[in-house]
Design an enzyme around this catalytic site. Structure first.
Site, mmCIF file in Angstrom:
data_model
loop_
_atom_site.group_PDB
_atom_site.id
_atom_site.type_symbol
_atom_site.label_atom_id
_atom_site.label_comp_id
_atom_site.label_asym_id
_atom_site.label_seq_id
_atom_site.Cartn_x
_atom_site.Cartn_y
_atom_site.Cartn_z
ATOM 1 N N ASN A 10 0.849 -1.197 0.000
ATOM 2 C CA ASN A 10 0.000 0.000 0.000
ATOM 3 C C ASN A 10 0.889 1.254 0.000
ATOM 4 O O ASN A 10 1.560 1.553 0.984
ATOM 5 C CB ASN A 10 -0.903 -0.045 1.247
ATOM 6 C CG ASN A 10 -1.878 1.102 1.296
ATOM 7 O OD1 ASN A 10 -1.543 2.224 0.964
ATOM 8 N ND2 ASN A 10 -3.090 0.824 1.732
ATOM 9 N N ASP A 69 -1.215 -3.953 9.714
ATOM 10 C CA ASP A 69 -2.580 -4.302 9.333
ATOM 11 C C ASP A 69 -3.506 -3.338 10.050
ATOM 12 O O ASP A 69 -3.353 -3.086 11.249
ATOM 13 C CB ASP A 69 -2.930 -5.753 9.669
ATOM 14 C CG ASP A 69 -4.084 -6.231 8.788
ATOM 15 O OD1 ASP A 69 -3.921 -6.253 7.560
ATOM 16 O OD2 ASP A 69 -5.166 -6.568 9.324
ATOM 17 N N PHE A 149 -6.285 8.208 1.920
ATOM 18 C CA PHE A 149 -6.723 7.036 1.161
ATOM 19 C C PHE A 149 -7.832 6.329 1.925
ATOM 20 O O PHE A 149 -8.245 6.781 2.999
ATOM 21 C CB PHE A 149 -5.534 6.093 0.904
ATOM 22 C CG PHE A 149 -5.028 5.378 2.133
ATOM 23 C CD1 PHE A 149 -4.270 6.042 3.082
ATOM 24 C CD2 PHE A 149 -5.317 4.034 2.352
ATOM 25 C CE1 PHE A 149 -3.806 5.390 4.220
ATOM 26 C CE2 PHE A 149 -4.856 3.371 3.482
ATOM 27 C CZ PHE A 149 -4.095 4.049 4.420
ATOM 28 N N TYR A 151 -10.802 4.971 3.790
ATOM 29 C CA TYR A 151 -12.022 5.577 4.325
ATOM 30 C C TYR A 151 -11.791 7.002 4.833
ATOM 31 O O TYR A 151 -12.682 7.573 5.469
ATOM 32 C CB TYR A 151 -12.565 4.705 5.468
ATOM 33 C CG TYR A 151 -12.899 3.287 5.036
ATOM 34 C CD1 TYR A 151 -14.148 2.972 4.520
ATOM 35 C CD2 TYR A 151 -11.953 2.274 5.125
ATOM 36 C CE1 TYR A 151 -14.457 1.681 4.109
ATOM 37 C CE2 TYR A 151 -12.245 0.971 4.725
ATOM 38 C CZ TYR A 151 -13.490 0.682 4.214
ATOM 39 O OH TYR A 151 -13.794 -0.594 3.802
ATOM 40 N N ASP A 152 -10.635 7.583 4.566
ATOM 41 C CA ASP A 152 -10.327 8.926 5.072
ATOM 42 C C ASP A 152 -11.408 9.964 4.756
ATOM 43 O O ASP A 152 -11.711 10.802 5.608
ATOM 44 C CB ASP A 152 -8.978 9.414 4.532
ATOM 45 C CG ASP A 152 -7.799 8.812 5.290
ATOM 46 O OD1 ASP A 152 -8.020 8.263 6.391
ATOM 47 O OD2 ASP A 152 -6.667 8.890 4.788
ATOM 48 N N HIS A 177 -4.270 6.615 13.952
ATOM 49 C CA HIS A 177 -4.010 5.264 14.475
ATOM 50 C C HIS A 177 -2.600 4.770 14.138
ATOM 51 O O HIS A 177 -1.882 4.279 14.996
ATOM 52 C CB HIS A 177 -5.069 4.309 13.906
ATOM 53 C CG HIS A 177 -5.306 4.472 12.428
ATOM 54 N ND1 HIS A 177 -5.607 5.679 11.857
ATOM 55 C CD2 HIS A 177 -5.242 3.591 11.401
ATOM 56 C CE1 HIS A 177 -5.747 5.524 10.549
ATOM 57 N NE2 HIS A 177 -5.516 4.270 10.251
ATOM 58 N N ARG A 178 -2.205 4.907 12.874
ATOM 59 C CA ARG A 178 -0.880 4.409 12.454
ATOM 60 C C ARG A 178 0.221 5.177 13.173
ATOM 61 O O ARG A 178 1.205 4.606 13.633
ATOM 62 C CB ARG A 178 -0.763 4.559 10.927
ATOM 63 C CG ARG A 178 0.477 3.955 10.308
ATOM 64 C CD ARG A 178 0.331 3.774 8.810
ATOM 65 N NE ARG A 178 -0.751 2.867 8.472
ATOM 66 C CZ ARG A 178 -1.951 3.261 8.032
ATOM 67 N NH1 ARG A 178 -2.211 4.529 7.798
ATOM 68 N NH2 ARG A 178 -2.902 2.370 7.803
HETATM 69 P P1 ITT Z 1 -1.085 -4.215 2.685
HETATM 70 O O1 ITT Z 1 -1.834 -5.440 3.164
HETATM 71 O O2 ITT Z 1 -0.212 -4.474 1.499
HETATM 72 O O3 ITT Z 1 -0.350 -3.532 3.802
HETATM 73 P P2 ITT Z 1 -3.757 -3.090 2.427
HETATM 74 O O4 ITT Z 1 -4.290 -1.824 1.829
HETATM 75 O O5 ITT Z 1 -4.389 -4.391 1.977
HETATM 76 O O6 ITT Z 1 -2.172 -3.122 2.179
HETATM 77 P P3 ITT Z 1 -4.791 -3.636 5.064
HETATM 78 O O7 ITT Z 1 -4.975 -5.075 4.797
HETATM 79 O O8 ITT Z 1 -4.205 -3.226 6.387
HETATM 80 O O9 ITT Z 1 -3.838 -2.957 3.968
HETATM 81 O O10 ITT Z 1 -6.182 -2.928 4.814
HETATM 82 C C1 ITT Z 1 -6.428 -1.759 5.411
HETATM 83 C C2 ITT Z 1 -7.608 -1.094 4.750
HETATM 84 O O11 ITT Z 1 -8.220 -0.297 5.772
HETATM 85 C C3 ITT Z 1 -7.134 -0.124 3.664
HETATM 86 O O12 ITT Z 1 -7.187 -0.684 2.380
HETATM 87 C C4 ITT Z 1 -8.113 1.031 3.843
HETATM 88 O O13 ITT Z 1 -9.302 0.742 3.163
HETATM 89 C C5 ITT Z 1 -8.386 1.005 5.338
HETATM 90 N N1 ITT Z 1 -7.427 1.877 6.052
HETATM 91 C C6 ITT Z 1 -6.344 1.509 6.796
HETATM 92 N N2 ITT Z 1 -5.700 2.592 7.272
HETATM 93 C C7 ITT Z 1 -6.370 3.653 6.810
HETATM 94 C C8 ITT Z 1 -6.185 5.038 6.924
HETATM 95 O O14 ITT Z 1 -5.161 5.556 7.593
HETATM 96 N N3 ITT Z 1 -7.068 5.839 6.331
HETATM 97 C C9 ITT Z 1 -8.100 5.344 5.647
HETATM 98 N N4 ITT Z 1 -8.343 4.048 5.467
HETATM 99 C C10 ITT Z 1 -7.491 3.194 6.042
#
Ligand code: ITT
Length: 198
Positions: A10, A69, A149, A151-152, A177-178
């Site tokens: 991502n 995650d 990105f 749900y922001d 959160h991150r």
């Molecule tokens: P990787 O597994 O390669 O890290 P991913 O996008 O699949 O990438 P996740 O499995 O952790 O990552 O999915 C997280 C999802 O949650 C992501 O695709 C977004 O839709 C949402 N998300 C996570 N963090 C977010 C953030 O900071 N802002 C908005 N949406 C977020």
């Protein structure tokens, strides 16, 4: 400076994590290891999936790495989309479709409370450590903002009148959160013996 591989495909996570960790590590993308596919995530919790992603990279390459995650948990939807956040509207992953589905699911619901949660997994020399961060807020009624990105555009953190998508990266990184999980990780590495013999 120690090298750290980010176990994610991502690009937005890479951007956020790099902005917060660039002064601690020399950051690498896993494309440098020729990993081009999505890392499997078949667990039932964020912690399991985060561990699975870190192990995927650690066991193949033995490098120091960090996996993330994350998910959005909506109270009125019993914690959905949660661990399924990335693929809420099905395959392939699509942020726009996920937001549209969330708005439909929330139609007519008064309780808009939600939280974002991140579980980071750090791997170093065969050892794994996890760090969690969260931020509370609410789901608004229409998408607002162009930044960020996922749900922001629908998530307004508590005590804010803007969504994450209406904030700059550095504003989001002060409260998100991150960033909160990363604060714990940075405290850990600042105190850890792992890093004092360099
Ligand atoms: P990787 O597994 O390669 O890290 P991913 O996008 O699949 O990438 P996740 O499995 O952790 O990552 O999915 C997280 C999802 O949650 C992501 O695709 C977004 O839709 C949402 N998300 C996570 N963090 C977010 C953030 O900071 N802002 C908005 N949406 C977020």
């Amino acid at each position: 400076m120690k090298s750290l591989y980010l176990a994610t495909q991502n690009v937005h996570k890479v951007e956020e994590l790099s902005a917060l960790l660039g002064d601690h590590f020399h950051i690498h993308s896993i494309s440098e290891l020729h990993i081009t596919e999505d890392i499997p995530e078949t667990g039932l919790t964020l912690a399991e999936n985060s561990m699975q992603k870190a192990r995927f990279v650690a066991e193949r390459f033995g490098v120091t790495c960090l996996a993330d995650d994350s998910g959005l948990e909506v109270q009125a939807l019993n914690g959905a989309p949660g661990v399924f956040s990335a693929r809420y509207a099905g395959e392939p992953k699509n942020d726009q479709a996920n937001c549209a589905k969330l708005l439909v699911e929330m139609n007519g619901i008064k309780n808009r409370q939600a939280r974002f949660v991140t579980v980071l997994t750090f791997h170093e020399n065969g050892q794994f450590f996890q760090f969690e961060g969260e931020v509370g807020g609410e789901i608004i009624h229409e998408m607002r903002g162009q930044e960020g990105f996922g749900y922001d555009p629908l998530f307004m953190p508590s005590v804010e009148s803007r969504t994450f998508a209406e904030m700059s990266l550095s504003e989001k990184n002060k409260i998100a959160h991150r960033a909160r999980a990363l604060e714990k990780f940075k405290l850990f590495i600042d105190e850890s013996l792992l890093f004092h013999d360099e």
